[in-house]
Design an enzyme around this catalytic site. Structure first.
Site, PDB file in Angstrom:
ATOM      1  N   PRO A 297       0.770  -1.250   0.000  1.00  0.00           N
ATOM      2  CA  PRO A 297       0.000   0.000   0.000  1.00  0.00           C
ATOM      3  C   PRO A 297       0.799   1.297   0.000  1.00  0.00           C
ATOM      4  O   PRO A 297       0.772   2.070   0.952  1.00  0.00           O
ATOM      5  CB  PRO A 297      -0.829  -0.135   1.278  1.00  0.00           C
ATOM      6  N   CYS A 298       1.469   1.594  -1.108  1.00  0.00           N
ATOM      7  CA  CYS A 298       2.190   2.862  -1.202  1.00  0.00           C
ATOM      8  C   CYS A 298       1.235   4.049  -1.212  1.00  0.00           C
ATOM      9  O   CYS A 298       1.650   5.176  -0.921  1.00  0.00           O
ATOM     10  CB  CYS A 298       3.106   2.880  -2.428  1.00  0.00           C
ATOM     11  N   HIS A 299      -0.044   3.801  -1.492  1.00  0.00           N
ATOM     12  CA  HIS A 299      -1.029   4.894  -1.471  1.00  0.00           C
ATOM     13  C   HIS A 299      -1.233   5.434  -0.057  1.00  0.00           C
ATOM     14  O   HIS A 299      -1.776   6.522   0.110  1.00  0.00           O
ATOM     15  CB  HIS A 299      -2.367   4.433  -2.073  1.00  0.00           C
TER      16      HIS A 299
END
Length: 158
Positions: free
Chosen positions: A124-126
């Site tokens: 989850p780089c978001h």
């Protein structure tokens, strides 16, 4: 080791995605930002990823359990590992991610590594935002990042 690649196209609420497997592990999950046709030849791993993404977008899954195989530098791999420690529905800054990697001055490098993350949503780089709380950088596009963060926040409050 399997040398074939298998591909599935996934229709997410935030746009079309591609899932690629090498038969042993998922090697890429990414947003598609072009109109080129993709030939689908999914395997069981692509189907498993599709099922887990369906569960995520239905709000019933908050973490993924897929065999992943990435090819990053040691720094990129460390950044992607750190991303996986960010709880669903929460965010951290790039500076916090760098601290978690025991490299607090590597803020820009962390941003660069996150931009090369081969597993959109699954890693989850978001969930990484600017130090002042603003949304910054997302290879899938800022509107997708905003949608994902809002979606997770709403589901984590249920």
């Amino acid at each position: 080791m399997n040398t074939n690649t298998y591909t599935a196209v996934y229709q997410a609420p935030i746009g079309t995605m591609v899932i690629i497997s090498n038969g042993d592990a998922i090697i890429e999950i990414d947003h598609i930002n072009h109109e080129e046709p993709i030939t689908e030849n999914p395997d069981k791993l692509c189907e498993q990823a599709t099922k887990q993404l369906d569960e995520y977008f239905s709000g019933s899954r908050t973490a993924f359990d897929l065999p992943l195989s990435s090819k990053g530098t040691p720094f990129q791999e460390a950044a992607w590992l750190a991303l996986q420690t960010i709880p669903y529905g929460e965010t951290i800054s790039y500076g916090e991610q760098a601290k978690r990697m025991e490299n607090p001055k590597a803020v820009r490098a962390v941003g660069g590594a996150n931009g090369k993350n081969p597993f959109s949503i699954v890693i989850p780089c978001h969930r990484v935002i600017g130090a002042n709380g603003t949304l910054t950088g997302y290879t899938g596009g800022m509107s997708r990042k905003e949608w994902l963060l809002d979606f997770e926040k709403q589901n984590s409050e249920k």
